[in-house]
Motif scaffolding. Structure first.
Motif, short mmCIF file in Angstrom:
data_model
loop_
_atom_site.label_atom_id
_atom_site.label_comp_id
_atom_site.label_asym_id
_atom_site.label_seq_id
_atom_site.Cartn_x
_atom_site.Cartn_y
_atom_site.Cartn_z
N ALA A 168 -27.27 13.35 11.53
CA ALA A 168 -28.19 12.25 11.49
C ALA A 168 -27.24 11.14 10.74
O ALA A 168 -26.56 11.23 9.21
N ASN A 169 -27.55 10.34 10.77
CA ASN A 169 -28.01 9.01 9.34
C ASN A 169 -28.60 8.92 8.06
O ASN A 169 -29.40 8.71 8.78
N VAL A 170 -28.56 9.57 7.12
CA VAL A 170 -29.72 9.99 6.44
C VAL A 170 -30.32 9.24 4.96
O VAL A 170 -29.05 8.23 5.54
N LEU A 171 -31.35 9.34 4.30
CA LEU A 171 -31.45 8.00 3.09
C LEU A 171 -31.88 8.81 2.34
O LEU A 171 -33.16 9.77 2.60
N LEU A 172 -31.16 9.08 1.30
CA LEU A 172 -31.74 9.80 0.18
C LEU A 172 -33.29 8.94 -0.75
O LEU A 172 -33.44 9.48 -1.74
N GLY A 173 -33.01 7.69 -0.31
CA GLY A 173 -33.65 7.45 -1.23
C GLY A 173 -33.23 5.69 -0.91
O GLY A 173 -32.73 5.40 -0.09
N GLU A 174 -34.51 4.58 -0.82
CA GLU A 174 -34.69 3.25 -0.78
C GLU A 174 -34.60 2.63 -2.21
O GLU A 174 -35.56 3.24 -2.37
N LYS A 175 -33.97 1.81 -2.61
CA LYS A 175 -34.62 1.02 -4.60
C LYS A 175 -35.84 0.54 -4.13
O LYS A 175 -36.43 -0.20 -3.71
N ILE A 176 -36.80 1.56 -5.57
CA ILE A 176 -37.76 0.88 -5.52
C ILE A 176 -38.18 -0.20 -6.47
O ILE A 176 -36.71 -1.01 -6.58
N ASP A 177 -38.54 -1.29 -5.44
CA ASP A 177 -39.07 -3.03 -5.65
C ASP A 177 -37.78 -3.42 -5.19
O ASP A 177 -37.17 -4.49 -6.48
N ASP A 178 -36.81 -3.33 -4.38
CA ASP A 178 -35.96 -4.42 -4.07
C ASP A 178 -36.17 -4.99 -3.20
O ASP A 178 -36.93 -5.40 -2.11
N PRO A 179 -35.55 -6.50 -4.32
CA PRO A 179 -35.85 -7.97 -3.66
C PRO A 179 -36.02 -7.61 -1.99
O PRO A 179 -35.64 -9.47 -1.37
N LEU A 180 -34.33 -7.15 -1.71
CA LEU A 180 -34.20 -7.86 -0.14
C LEU A 180 -34.66 -6.75 0.68
O LEU A 180 -33.97 -6.67 2.06
N SER A 206 -31.58 -2.46 3.07
CA SER A 206 -30.25 -3.24 2.97
C SER A 206 -29.23 -2.52 2.05
O SER A 206 -28.83 -2.62 1.41
N LEU A 207 -28.22 -1.89 2.77
CA LEU A 207 -27.74 -0.83 2.59
C LEU A 207 -25.84 -1.42 3.32
O LEU A 207 -26.34 -1.26 4.01
N ASP A 208 -24.77 -1.37 2.65
CA ASP A 208 -24.18 -0.91 3.51
C ASP A 208 -23.01 0.21 3.58
O ASP A 208 -21.53 0.65 2.68
N SER A 209 -23.44 1.06 4.14
CA SER A 209 -23.19 3.00 3.45
C SER A 209 -23.60 3.47 5.25
O SER A 209 -24.82 2.84 5.26
N THR A 210 -23.09 3.74 5.98
CA THR A 210 -23.37 4.80 7.12
C THR A 210 -24.35 6.08 6.89
O THR A 210 -25.04 6.26 7.53
N GLY A 266 -28.26 5.60 -12.41
CA GLY A 266 -29.81 5.57 -13.00
C GLY A 266 -30.33 5.11 -12.15
O GLY A 266 -31.37 3.96 -13.11
N ILE A 267 -29.81 4.57 -11.05
CA ILE A 267 -30.98 3.17 -10.19
C ILE A 267 -32.31 3.97 -9.61
O ILE A 267 -32.47 5.63 -8.62
N GLY A 268 -32.97 4.18 -9.74
CA GLY A 268 -34.50 4.68 -8.86
C GLY A 268 -34.98 4.57 -8.23
O GLY A 268 -34.24 3.23 -7.61
N ARG A 269 -34.79 5.58 -6.90
CA ARG A 269 -34.85 5.48 -5.46
C ARG A 269 -35.84 6.28 -5.04
O ARG A 269 -36.48 6.96 -5.79
N ALA A 270 -36.55 6.21 -4.31
CA ALA A 270 -37.85 6.98 -3.81
C ALA A 270 -37.47 6.95 -2.15
O ALA A 270 -37.05 6.30 -1.00
#
Length: 725
Positions: A265-277, A285-289, A705-709
């Motif tokens: 799978a292509n998985v996601l540990l989280g997405e940036k909280i309050d990501d403007p993009l 909006s990520l540049d990784s597989t 130190g970036i918050g992710r959810a």
């Protein structure tokens, strides 16, 4: 939905219309409407017993319950068990928790607190804990420490999975298909083959594919093609199980099993909280597989021999392994190549051997004595990289990073005894004792050029021993009503934080122990049409092993494991089943837990104190309610079923910071369909998260130190059918 997919689903249903009957499969929990609610037989005390006779807080799901839930794995069963939680979509490191005591074995030097067992064999790592529901007869969830009879580190509870055994009656099998939105295609089949009167085999296979539900976008238009995927949290899973059963003689039976699960799978540990993009949930909006490859496999050999004096000797031999590789993970959570985990991987193998001698069930007493041995090797590597100016604007434009390599070897030895003594028809005592001795050794190296962590090589070893007793006083004041008061002790040996650390002192951590007290009752009422189980508990942990994301002086974040001075978890649980009329089944469960640090001074250095904080991944309450109605027609039953589940908000870090608070989550599910009178086929329309409530279900912090959810899965629906022959 593609026409070919619909055609396959319709074909399965039409095949069922022409089938008059099917072979009856072995099932220890057949429904008997004449006696009301079925009573599940469990083996949580290494003997077959009615669940209502076991003085333990235990929930059990049989094959019918698993089908009703549409459960593909253990994670899907969590809402049917009070005070149970499973968090995280990443198959390499899901977190399991019972009664507020949650964790995951993320690195090679740490063992998870909730023990998962398949046919008596401990499965090991968190990456192997979320077992497939393929060809499972029942699942037993024991809440609280189970130090006497279960193999290793079950300080929070045990999940006991019992698979369907082959039988020698006749050739039989089943085919199933499930088609749904997000491109879901799931196909499963099993066949039972009686080779001789005394030797039979069973083979089961399931293949599931589903598109991801997290959309990836490229608003800046600069992500290279080889670093861009359209969606995350897709599914590509293959699961197989092969089993053989040999009646080797009048008094000897042999069971041999093999299982294999592969996930890509292509998985996601989280997405940036309050990501403007990417402002919406489940949009990034990520540049990784972020590619995950994982494999779980194992084998188990069980030999039962009954002597002339009715004593039974049981040997359970297990060999299991799990490996996973998570590569190209975005750590800056943007479409720019500032920071990434190049790879993180683990390879774990263990061998276990258990021998038990069980006495006959004498009129006044019975007992079990045994010995247990486990040897395990776990290897883990990781490498993270960051663009130096992202850490320090004055730094030269080069990449810096950190890597670690670790191997942890462990051996565990145990002797145990467990028995029941009946003073009278109304009073009895259940007691047990387990002695455990464990050895661990680590070979660890970390190399850091980022300034966030440290440079270190370590070769260390440690050992620990413990005596864990269990005692329960049981009272049956009237027929079918069981009241019990139980004490149990659990033990979890210390280990090593074989992760990216910033100090040599952060590598080892100490043993943990727990003393648990509970009282409860179990009883069927109204001629076995109403079952009610309830219990209250309090557990006190000493030197509780705490995993947390800790801010480093260098500006980054590290995962630390320390020992809290004292933790207390207390609460209660209720479970209800009611069959007011033959055609209607109702069920409900409710769990409440107050799990807090009674004393946790200086967890993040001088001047900090987490005493009074809520434990991580410890919601105050969980509950589930459901109903199923059957309307009899000429050729079968029309079935309507609905469920609603909810759990409270919870923190994902022991600091209880506002940014680490996850929302409460509620979810409704339903199915409607038809089951043939012969039992040969069925077809259902189903839906989950019907309200399409997408809420934050877990958060964490990247090493920068970036918050992710992570957010809950949106509404899913489909049609499934099954044909038996």
């Amino acid at each position: 939905m593609k026409r070919t997919q619909l055609g396959i689903a319709i074909s399965v249903v039409l095949l069922g219309l022409s089938a008059p009957s099917y072979a009856q499969e072995n099932d220890a929990t057949q429904q008997d409407n004449a006696t009301g609610i079925e009573v599940i037989q469990v083996t949580s005390q290494k003997r077959a017993q009615s669940i209502n006779e076991v003085p333990i807080a235990i929930s059990a799901m049989n094959e019918t319950d698993i089908e009703r839930l549409g459960a593909q794995d253990v994670r899907d069963m969590q809402f049917s068990v009070p005070n149970m939680i499973v968090t995280g979509y990443i198959e390499s490191s899901p977190s399991f928790g019972i009664r507020g005591i949650s964790d995951r074995s993320r690195n090679p030097g740490y063992d998870n607190r909730v023990g998962v067992y398949i046919d008596g064999v401990w499965v090991g790592r968190s990456s192997a804990a979320n077992q497939s529901a393929l060809d499972v007869e029942r699942v037993e969830v024991l809440r609280g420490p189970q130090g006497t009879l279960f193999g290793k580190n079950t300080v929070a509870g045990a999940i006991n999975i019992i698979t369907k055994r082959p039988y020698a009656d006749e050739l039989s099998g089943r085919l199933g298909v499930d088609i749904g939105n997000y491109g879901l295609q799931s196909y499963k089949g099993s066949i039972n083959v009686p080779f001789t009167e005394d030797f039979s085999g069973r083979l089961s296979v399931t293949k599931t594919d589903r598109d991801g539900f997290v959309e990836n976008s490229d608003p800046l238009g600069g992500i290279p093609a080889d670093k861009f995927v359209d969606e995350f949290n897709n599914k590509d899973e293959l699961a197989t199980r092969a089993q053989f059963y040999w009646h080797a003689g009048e008094n000897t039976n042999v069971s041999l099993s093999f299982d294999y699960v592969e996930n890509k799978a292509n998985v996601l540990l989280g997405e940036k909280i309050d990501d403007p993009l990417a402002l919406d949930a489940n949009v990034v909006s990520l540049d990784s597989t972020q590619k995950l490859d994982s494999t779980i496999k194992g084998s188990g050999l069980t030999i039962d021999h009954t002597f002339a004096n009715e004593f039974q000797l049981t040997s359970v031999t297990g060999l299991r392994s799990s490996e996973w590789n998570l590569s190209d993970v975005d750590e800056d959570y943007s479409p720019l190549p500032y920071a990434f985990t190049e790879f993180q991987k683990e390879d774990a193998t263990h061998f276990s051997q258990e021998l038990r001698l069980a006495s006959p069930a004498y009129e006044s007493f019975d007992y079990i004595v045994g010995a247990y041995y486990l040897t395990q090797t776990i290897e883990g590597d990781s490498d993270v990289q960051a663009f130096a100016p992202a850490l320090n604007p004055a730094a030269p434009p080069v990449y810096v990073g950190a890597s670690r390599v670790a191997e942890v070897d462990a051996d565990s030895y145990a002797l145990f005894a467990h028995g029941n003594y009946r003073f009278t028809d109304q009073w009895s005592i259940t007691a047990g004792l387990r002695y455990t001795y464990e050895e661990k050794a680590i070979d660890y190296t970390i190399v850091d050029t980022s300034g966030l962590f440290t440079n270190l090589s370590a070769n260390e070893s440690r050992d620990a021993s413990d005596v864990s007793p269990t005692v329960s006083l049981n009272w049956i004041p009237v027929e079918d009503l069981l009241l019990f008061a139980r004490y149990s002790r659990g033990f979890k040996s210390g280990g090593y934080n074989a992760d990216l650390i910033n100090d040599a002192e952060a590598l080892p951590f100490e043993d943990e122990s727990v003393d648990s007290y509970e009282i409860g009752f179990k009883s069927p009422f109204l001629d076995n049409t109403l079952n009610l189980n309830a219990n209250v508990f309090i557990s006190q942990h000493d030197d509780y092993q705490v995993q947390s994301f800790t801010q480093l002086p260098s500006g980054g974040t590290a995962i630390t494991i320390t020992n809290a001075a004292e933790v207390e978890s207390k609460g209660f649980e209720l479970e209800l089943q009611w069959q007011p009329i033959d055609s209607l089944q109702l069920w409900a469960n409710y769990g409440y837990t107050d799990a807090e640090f009674k004393a946790f001074p200086e967890p993040a250095g001088p001047g900090t104190d987490f005493s009074g904080n809520q434990l991580a991944e410890a919601p105050k309450y969980t509950y589930g309610i459901g109903a199923e109605y059957r309307y009899s027609l000429n050729y079968g039953d029309f079935v309507v079923q609905a469920d609603y589940f909810k759990r409270d908000k919870f923190y994902s870090n022991p600091d209880n910071a506002v940014g680490n608070l996850n929302q409460e989550r509620g979810e409704s599910a339903a199915r409607i369909g038809f089951e043939a009178e012969s039992g040969a086929w069925n077809v259902f329309l189903w839906g989950k998260n019907l309200a399409d409530d997408v809420s934050q279900i877990h958060n964490s912090t990247s090493f920068l130190g970036i918050g992710r959810a992570q957010y809950s899965q949106p509404r899913t629906y489909g049609v499934k059918g099954q044909y038996k022959f």
